[in-house]
Design an enzyme around this catalytic site. Structure first.
Site, PDB file in Angstrom:
ATOM      1  N   HIS A   1     -19.613  77.552  16.916  1.00 26.29           N
ATOM      2  CA  HIS A   1     -18.797  78.622  16.329  1.00 26.29           C
ATOM      3  C   HIS A   1     -18.928  79.935  17.101  1.00 26.29           C
ATOM      4  O   HIS A   1     -18.924  81.024  16.531  1.00 26.29           O
ATOM      5  CB  HIS A   1     -19.135  78.804  14.845  1.00 26.29           C
ATOM      6  CG  HIS A   1     -18.864  77.562  14.043  1.00 26.29           C
ATOM      7  ND1 HIS A   1     -17.588  77.133  13.774  1.00 26.29           N
ATOM      8  CD2 HIS A   1     -19.712  76.646  13.503  1.00 26.29           C
ATOM      9  CE1 HIS A   1     -17.659  76.001  13.072  1.00 26.29           C
ATOM     10  NE2 HIS A   1     -18.918  75.682  12.902  1.00 26.29           N
TER      11      HIS A   1
ATOM     12  N   SER B   1     -17.615  73.705   8.088  1.00 26.62           N
ATOM     13  CA  SER B   1     -17.417  73.298   9.482  1.00 26.62           C
ATOM     14  C   SER B   1     -16.719  71.945   9.533  1.00 26.62           C
ATOM     15  O   SER B   1     -15.574  71.823   9.108  1.00 26.62           O
ATOM     16  CB  SER B   1     -18.759  73.293  10.223  1.00 26.62           C
ATOM     17  OG  SER B   1     -18.574  73.182  11.613  1.00 26.62           O
TER      18      SER B   1
END
Length: 405
Positions: free
Chosen positions: A292, A175
């Protein structure tokens, strides 16, 4: 001619304001001022990563993994301050962020550090500072190295830290850690990468506050039905009057382990009905929102705008994308994928398979997790036990002499 794996780190000579609406986000101003070259230069040939890597024995090469949000802990950075230029790195970060990130990282409070707007920059900077520590720990080498004429050479029996940076062949970050991996690989400058992380974090914080949402770690079994579980959780939310509910897999960690993001009501439904879907264990993660997924769509445009202002270059070592696990082949894909990543699942398991795929009997590279926590090492162990046997962690809490085994 030598090039740098870690490019010169710069800081903008301006302050940054707090969290703002998407329409008020600023792009980095021109005229960056050199502060210091905080990450050491590393020699590499003009050839691409594959050609350079081909000349090394696999056991002599290295891979760096950069952690993401959730790994933050009060005290991180304490084990780095004795190493050259780390304090300068944090001073540069203060100029970009407009607040004392080192003070927050060292002393907290934990509640403030856990805020998305703070923890993403904190993990980003701590990870790159850990690279400086790793490089500083590399022992001296002799000048007659046949691999690097005119450079200091590897000894006959290299220790764990010898030429780790110079022999790095690939990097990946989870990430927000992908930004740190790209800065390490020279795809963007430190200050530009940190500013993009700042905007990303603030925008994701705002999106999280707009909708009660979260992330649920799920350890399943081979017969676990993740797709059905998410579908039925969304249907449950509709009965509660939630329009267009979100509940979907956001992180692929390792076989049978997923992180599901979405509305809190959907995640609570999954916890109550875990046995129906053959879940072995569920746990809410200490994050502020359903990352996400499309719940983060408000963060897309601010990040896209700031990335347009950044001069993204081709990475000097292979960097793998969270979106599909593939390595970046062109700078234009970096900007596109980093924006897409915000609303797409992190395919970390797929990334691990891509990075460590090799013929049977071939040795694995040494892997170093640079940054707070050892979560990525634990995941690697579940994805590829043989690769994990060459894993080390560069501690950011205590100032030990060597990376943890």
């Amino acid at each position: 001619m030598s090039v740098r794996v870690a490019r010169a780190v710069r800081a903008w000579g301006w302050g940054a304001s707090g969290c703002r609406g998407a329409s008020n986000f600023r792009v980095p101003p021109p005229g960056a001022v050199d502060v210091a070259e905080l990450l050491r230069d590393a020699a590499a040939t003009e050839e691409g990563p594959r050609e350079a890597a081909a000349r090394r024995l696999p056991s002599q090469s290295s891979v760096l993994l950069f952690p993401g949000q959730g790994s933050q802990v009060v005290g991180m950075g304490r084990g780095l301050l004795r190493y050259p230029r780390v304090r300068e790195l944090y001073a540069a970060a203060r100029r970009v962020l407009g607040y004392d990130l080192l003070e927050l990282s060292l002393h907290g409070p934990q509640e403030a550090l856990d805020r998305t707007a703070h923890c993403q920059p904190a993990v980003f900077v701590a990870s790159l500072a850990a690279v400086e520590k790793l490089h500083h720990l590399q022992p001296a080498v002799r000048p007659e190295d046949p691999y690097r004429p005119g450079r200091r050479a590897l000894p006959e029996a290299p220790t764990c830290q010898d030429a780790v940076i110079e022999n790095c062949v690939a990097a990946a970050g989870f990430s927000v850690g992908e930004f740190a991996a790209l800065v390490f690989a020279g795809a963007m400058e430190f200050s530009e990468g940190l500013y993009a992380v700042k905007i990303r974090a603030e925008a994701m914080q705002e999106a999280s506050e707009a909708v009660p949402s979260g992330m649920l770690s799920v350890l399943g079994r081979p017969q676990s039905r993740f797709t059905l579980a998410c579908l039925e959780a969304r249907e449950h939310c509709k009965t509660l009057g939630i329009e267009q509910p979100v509940c979907e897999v956001a992180n692929y960690l390792f076989p049978d382990c997923r992180v599901i993001s979405g509305h809190l009501e959907a995640l609570q439904f999954l916890q109550r009905n875990s046995s129906k879907y053959h879940f072995r264990r569920t746990k809410m993660l200490p994050v502020s929102g359903g990352f996400h997924t499309r719940l983060m769509e408000p963060a897309v445009e601010p990040l896209a705008q700031v990335l347009k202002a950044i001069d993204v270059k081709k990475p000097l070592v292979s960097v793998h994308s969270n979106v599909d696990g593939n390595r970046y082949t062109h700078p234009k894909y970096i900007q596109k994928r980093l924006v897409q990543q915000v609303v797409s699942p992190v395919k970390w398991e797929q990334t691990m398979h891509a990075m460590y795929e090799r013929k049977k009997g071939t040795e694995f590279p040494r892997t170093f997790e640079v940054g707070p926590g050892k979560q990525l090492g634990s995941i690697l162990k579940s994805c590829n036990l043989q690769a994990w046997k060459s894993y080390s962690h560069v501690d950011v809490l205590e100032a030990g002499e060597d990376p943890d085994p």
